[in-house]
Each structure stands twice: as structure tokens, then as C-alpha cells.
Design a protein around this motif. Structure first.
Motif, PDB file in Angstrom:
ATOM      1  N   LEU A  90       0.816  -1.240  -0.008  1.00  0.00           N
ATOM      2  CA  LEU A  90       0.028   0.169  -0.056  1.00  0.00           C
ATOM      3  C   LEU A  90       0.811   1.344  -0.076  1.00  0.00           C
ATOM      4  O   LEU A  90       0.512   2.296  -0.662  1.00  0.00           O
ATOM      5  CB  LEU A  90      -1.064   0.073   1.158  1.00  0.00           C
ATOM      6  N   TRP A  91       1.832   1.274   0.747  1.00  0.00           N
ATOM      7  CA  TRP A  91       2.732   2.421   0.956  1.00  0.00           C
ATOM      8  C   TRP A  91       3.430   2.631  -0.216  1.00  0.00           C
ATOM      9  O   TRP A  91       3.446   3.753  -0.875  1.00  0.00           O
ATOM     10  CB  TRP A  91       3.792   2.017   2.010  1.00  0.00           C
ATOM     11  N   GLU A  92       4.107   1.719  -0.924  1.00  0.00           N
ATOM     12  CA  GLU A  92       4.858   1.659  -2.257  1.00  0.00           C
ATOM     13  C   GLU A  92       3.637   2.253  -3.281  1.00  0.00           C
ATOM     14  O   GLU A  92       4.227   3.044  -4.193  1.00  0.00           O
ATOM     15  CB  GLU A  92       5.506   0.543  -2.566  1.00  0.00           C
ATOM     16  N   THR A  93       2.621   1.729  -3.481  1.00  0.00           N
ATOM     17  CA  THR A  93       1.333   1.979  -4.487  1.00  0.00           C
ATOM     18  C   THR A  93       1.190   3.472  -4.221  1.00  0.00           C
ATOM     19  O   THR A  93       1.341   3.992  -5.262  1.00  0.00           O
ATOM     20  CB  THR A  93       0.302   1.326  -4.309  1.00  0.00           C
ATOM     21  N   ALA A  94       1.038   3.915  -3.110  1.00  0.00           N
ATOM     22  CA  ALA A  94       0.790   5.340  -2.942  1.00  0.00           C
ATOM     23  C   ALA A  94       1.804   6.277  -3.121  1.00  0.00           C
ATOM     24  O   ALA A  94       1.550   7.482  -3.873  1.00  0.00           O
ATOM     25  CB  ALA A  94       0.292   5.581  -1.366  1.00  0.00           C
ATOM     26  N   ARG A  95       2.879   6.102  -3.068  1.00  0.00           N
ATOM     27  CA  ARG A  95       4.135   6.667  -3.540  1.00  0.00           C
ATOM     28  C   ARG A  95       4.134   6.955  -4.776  1.00  0.00           C
ATOM     29  O   ARG A  95       4.342   7.882  -5.646  1.00  0.00           O
ATOM     30  CB  ARG A  95       5.469   6.111  -2.945  1.00  0.00           C
ATOM     31  N   ARG A  96       3.850   5.709  -5.597  1.00  0.00           N
ATOM     32  CA  ARG A  96       3.800   5.929  -7.402  1.00  0.00           C
ATOM     33  C   ARG A  96       2.770   6.579  -7.884  1.00  0.00           C
ATOM     34  O   ARG A  96       2.769   7.413  -8.736  1.00  0.00           O
ATOM     35  CB  ARG A  96       3.789   4.457  -7.996  1.00  0.00           C
ATOM     36  N   SER A  97       1.695   6.516  -6.980  1.00  0.00           N
ATOM     37  CA  SER A  97       0.326   7.354  -7.340  1.00  0.00           C
ATOM     38  C   SER A  97       0.742   8.814  -7.293  1.00  0.00           C
ATOM     39  O   SER A  97       0.393   9.593  -8.293  1.00  0.00           O
ATOM     40  CB  SER A  97      -0.810   6.969  -6.300  1.00  0.00           C
ATOM     41  N   LEU A  98       1.619   9.295  -6.503  1.00  0.00           N
ATOM     42  CA  LEU A  98       1.773  10.661  -6.462  1.00  0.00           C
ATOM     43  C   LEU A  98       2.999  10.986  -7.425  1.00  0.00           C
ATOM     44  O   LEU A  98       2.766  11.915  -8.012  1.00  0.00           O
ATOM     45  CB  LEU A  98       2.658  10.855  -4.833  1.00  0.00           C
ATOM     46  N   VAL A  99       3.817  10.264  -7.719  1.00  0.00           N
ATOM     47  CA  VAL A  99       4.448  10.401  -8.909  1.00  0.00           C
ATOM     48  C   VAL A  99       3.693  10.533 -10.225  1.00  0.00           C
ATOM     49  O   VAL A  99       4.067  11.629 -11.082  1.00  0.00           O
ATOM     50  CB  VAL A  99       5.503   9.110  -9.081  1.00  0.00           C
ATOM     51  N   LEU A 100       2.715   9.802 -10.527  1.00  0.00           N
ATOM     52  CA  LEU A 100       1.872   9.779 -11.709  1.00  0.00           C
ATOM     53  C   LEU A 100       1.203  11.208 -11.533  1.00  0.00           C
ATOM     54  O   LEU A 100       1.120  11.992 -12.591  1.00  0.00           O
ATOM     55  CB  LEU A 100       0.999   8.593 -11.741  1.00  0.00           C
ATOM     56  N   LYS A 101       0.691  11.458 -10.421  1.00  0.00           N
ATOM     57  CA  LYS A 101      -0.182  12.451 -10.038  1.00  0.00           C
ATOM     58  C   LYS A 101       0.643  13.869 -10.416  1.00  0.00           C
ATOM     59  O   LYS A 101       0.230  14.771 -11.127  1.00  0.00           O
ATOM     60  CB  LYS A 101      -0.577  12.750  -8.782  1.00  0.00           C
ATOM     61  N   ASN A 102       1.984  13.897  -9.866  1.00  0.00           N
ATOM     62  CA  ASN A 102       2.672  14.880 -10.117  1.00  0.00           C
ATOM     63  C   ASN A 102       3.451  15.062 -11.540  1.00  0.00           C
ATOM     64  O   ASN A 102       3.793  16.335 -11.765  1.00  0.00           O
ATOM     65  CB  ASN A 102       3.939  15.024  -9.154  1.00  0.00           C
ATOM     66  N   LEU A 103       3.216  14.082 -12.343  1.00  0.00           N
ATOM     67  CA  LEU A 103       3.455  14.231 -13.685  1.00  0.00           C
ATOM     68  C   LEU A 103       2.245  14.811 -14.473  1.00  0.00           C
ATOM     69  O   LEU A 103       2.527  14.897 -15.738  1.00  0.00           O
ATOM     70  CB  LEU A 103       3.978  13.003 -14.311  1.00  0.00           C
ATOM     71  N   GLY A 104       1.411  14.900 -13.805  1.00  0.00           N
ATOM     72  CA  GLY A 104      -0.088  15.685 -14.573  1.00  0.00           C
ATOM     73  C   GLY A 104      -0.868  14.636 -14.988  1.00  0.00           C
ATOM     74  O   GLY A 104      -1.845  14.942 -15.904  1.00  0.00           O
ATOM     75  N   LEU A 105      -0.813  13.222 -14.746  1.00  0.00           N
ATOM     76  CA  LEU A 105      -1.711  12.195 -15.377  1.00  0.00           C
ATOM     77  C   LEU A 105      -2.966  12.255 -14.543  1.00  0.00           C
ATOM     78  O   LEU A 105      -2.951  12.432 -13.500  1.00  0.00           O
ATOM     79  CB  LEU A 105      -1.227  10.836 -15.142  1.00  0.00           C
ATOM     80  N   GLN A 106      -3.819  11.993 -15.177  1.00  0.00           N
ATOM     81  CA  GLN A 106      -5.327  11.936 -14.548  1.00  0.00           C
ATOM     82  C   GLN A 106      -6.116  10.830 -15.027  1.00  0.00           C
ATOM     83  O   GLN A 106      -5.792  10.058 -16.064  1.00  0.00           O
ATOM     84  CB  GLN A 106      -6.265  13.191 -15.218  1.00  0.00           C
TER      85      GLN A 106
END
Length: 325
Positions: A150-166
Motif C-alpha cells: 500500500l505504501w509503495e503504491t501510494a508513493r507511485r500514485s503521487l509520482v503519476l499525479k505530479n506528472l500531470g496524469l489523470q
């Protein structure tokens, strides 16, 4: 609980027995989906599953993760149509319902107290022949529990979000067999991003085709990985060439059509476009040199004079230079 309805369209009337079996099938899938998947209820901002024994919907608040329950009378069905066959053969299930595979697979087990349970066991490709009393074993072994997943997934979610993905955006993955690939896949599910994982042994051309087919705007890769105890440079050997060496066939044909229409009369331009389609349209991406070879084929078939041939080639080269990779 609200009732579920479905429409059926058939050229041949169904027998009463067939209709009964079909309705039983629909209700079986509905009951299974209610109790096994978490459904988002926007009016309560909660993720809920149905407990048939107690006749309640139970789950967690979408923001606070607080435990919540509601009776079946208070909570509507999570979808407004169970099965939609009005545009057969393009069928839809659970129309209007909202669920999330990433939440069900990653978040929910942790919320229900299973965070210490093992989610993944990773064994690397590098091999140590002296491990396991001389029987050999992988050099790298990682046990990843559900809380860490869960922790690792949430971190990668922030990476994708910060790249502007929706939600609805598309990505491709070209990675070795490493846990990070799973983390990014789960992150994509979590955000509603469509993903296509491309096997690391595929060629740069295959990767380019998959990127074009999915209309991916991002490729996640690695500097390298191990295969059969040898290092393989993924980024420089597969991903970079896939992005740099090829262009979309669709866009290349559009550019060629524009050039042909500019210099040729309508009949000749139409014939030339047909030849180009037959030579290129079976692929999704193509090297720019192949497009120029196709133009050369057209020039030979139509026997253009040298000056027109030169103008066609020069203009097409300029057009190709502006095509996105």
C-alpha cells in the motif's frame, strides 16, 4: 434494496426456461459483485460491500477511512443497470457503478487488518549456486507485506499525479521482472489510468507499436535488469529507440497525403495514396526511412520527372521532420 433490471434483445423469442436461467445468471453475478467488490457510493462518500447475512452495506469512508455501515434500505444499488445489451455485441455490466481494482486489491486488505500478511514474494533473476545447501537460489529475495505494498503504491500514485496524469490517461511499462513494475501497475489502477505492460524481451519496434496502439503519453522503464545472469540495458536498448526511431503510421500517411495532394492531380494522388496504404497500413508505427522508400516506390510507378521527384522528396522530408515520435 433496489431491484436490478436488464433488457434482452434477440431475433428468436426465448423460452420461459431460458429466460429463467438467464435471470438467475444475472442475479448470481449481481450478488457476487455486491459482496466481493467495494463500490463507491458518492452520496455517502464511502466504499461499501454488501453483507447478505446481516442485510447491511459495510465499508470505509473514502477520505477518513472510518468504518461505516448502512442498512440495505438506506443504501441504493451501486449501479443503475446491471446488464446493458442494447448495443449488442458491445455489452456493459454494472452500468453507472464505480469500483476500483487497486482499492480492492491493495487498500481494503490493510483496512481489514491484514497489513502484516505477505502480498508479494520477489525472487530476482541473478542466481547463487551456493544457496540452499548447494542447490542454488536467487541472490535477491524480498517479502513484501500488504502494508508495504500500500505504501509503495501510494508513493507511485503521487509520482503519476505530479506528472500531470489523470483518470483516463494511458501509460506503458517496459520493465524487467521487478516489484516496482507491480507498484506502478497498482498505482495506475488506483488513479483510473489505463496501462499496457510490455514484456521486456520484446523489440523496440514492438514497444513502439504498443505505445501507439494504447496512445500512451508516458513510458515507465528501468536503466536495466538481469536476465539469465546477464545485465540487459532496458532504457537504451528498448525504450529510447522505441520513442526515437519510429513515427505513427497514421500520422505519416496523413503527411504523405498532404504532400501528394499538393503536387499531383487528384487521380494520381488517389492512386499513390492507395499504394502507400497497402505498403504501410499493416503496421502501427514505422521508421521514417520506410516512409521515404514508399514515396520512392510511388515515384517509380508514376514515372515523375526528376524535378518533381526532387520536390516530392524534399517536401516529404520536411514534413517527416515535424512528425512527433
Amino acid at each position: 434494496m433496489g431491484s436490478s433490471h436488464s433488457s434482452t434483445t434477440s431475433a428468436t423469442p426465448w423460452s420461459l426456461e431460458t429466460q429463467t436461467i438467464w435471470q438467475d445468471t444475472l442475479q448470481y453475478h449481481a450478488a457476487t459483485a455486491r459482496r466481493t467488490l467495494a463500490w463507491y457510493h458518492p452520496e455517502h462518500q464511502t466504499w461499501l460491500r454488501f453483507d447478505p447475512q446481516n442485510d447491511i452495506w459495510s465499508g470505509y469512508h473514502g477520505t477518513t477511512a472510518d468504518r461505516t455501515t448502512s442498512s440495505s434500505a438506506e443504501t441504493k444499488e451501486p449501479w443503475h443497470m446491471l446488464f446493458d445489451d442494447r448495443q449488442a455485441p458491445f455489452y456493459q455490466w454494472f452500468v453507472g457503478g464505480m469500483t476500483n481494482a487497486g482499492y480492492v486489491e491493495v487498500d481494503l486488505p490493510v483496512l481489514e487488518g491484514c497489513g502484516q500478511h505477505t502480498a508479494l514474494i520477489f525472487e530476482g533473476d541473478r542466481w547463487d549456486p551456493e544457496k540452499c545447501q548447494g542447490q542454488g537460489g536467487p541472490v535477491d529475495i524480498r517479502h513484501i507485506d500488504r502494508r508495504q505494498l500500500l505504501w509503495e503504491t501510494a508513493r507511485r500514485s503521487l509520482v503519476l499525479k505530479n506528472l500531470g496524469l489523470q483518470p483516463g490517461d494511458r501509460i506503458a511499462l517496459n520493465c524487467p521482472n521487478i516489484p516496482e513494475q507491480i507498484f506502478y501497475i497498482e498505482a495506475a489502477k488506483r488513479m483510473g489510468i489505463i496501462y499496457t505492460p510490455v514484456f521486456g524481451g520484446f523489440s523496440d519496434k514492438t514497444l513502439s507499436d504498443r505505445i501507439e496502439d494504447a496512445q500512451a503519453t508516458l513510458v515507465i522503464t528501468a536503466d536495466g535488469g538481469y536476465r539469465n545472469a546477464e545485465f540487459v540495458p532496458y532504457k537504451t536498448q528498448y525504450t529510447d529507440p522505441a520513442l526515437d526511431r519510429y513515427v505513427s503510421v497514421r500520422k505519416a500517411l496523413d503527411a504523405l497525403k498532404t504532400v501528394l495532394n499538393r503536387y499531383l492531380p487528384p487521380d494520381a494522388s488517389i492512386r499513390a495514396q492507395q499504394w502507400a496504404d497497402s505498403r504501410l497500413s499493416q503496421d502501427l508505427t514505422v521508421a521514417p526511412a520506410e516512409v521515404m522508400h514508399t514515396l520512392g516506390y510511388i515515384i517509380d510507378r508514376l514515372r515523375f520527372d526528376p524535378q518533381l521527384s526532387y520536390q516530392l522528396r524534399r517536401t516529404m522530408l520536411e514534413a517527416m521532420a515535424h512528425l512527433p515520435s
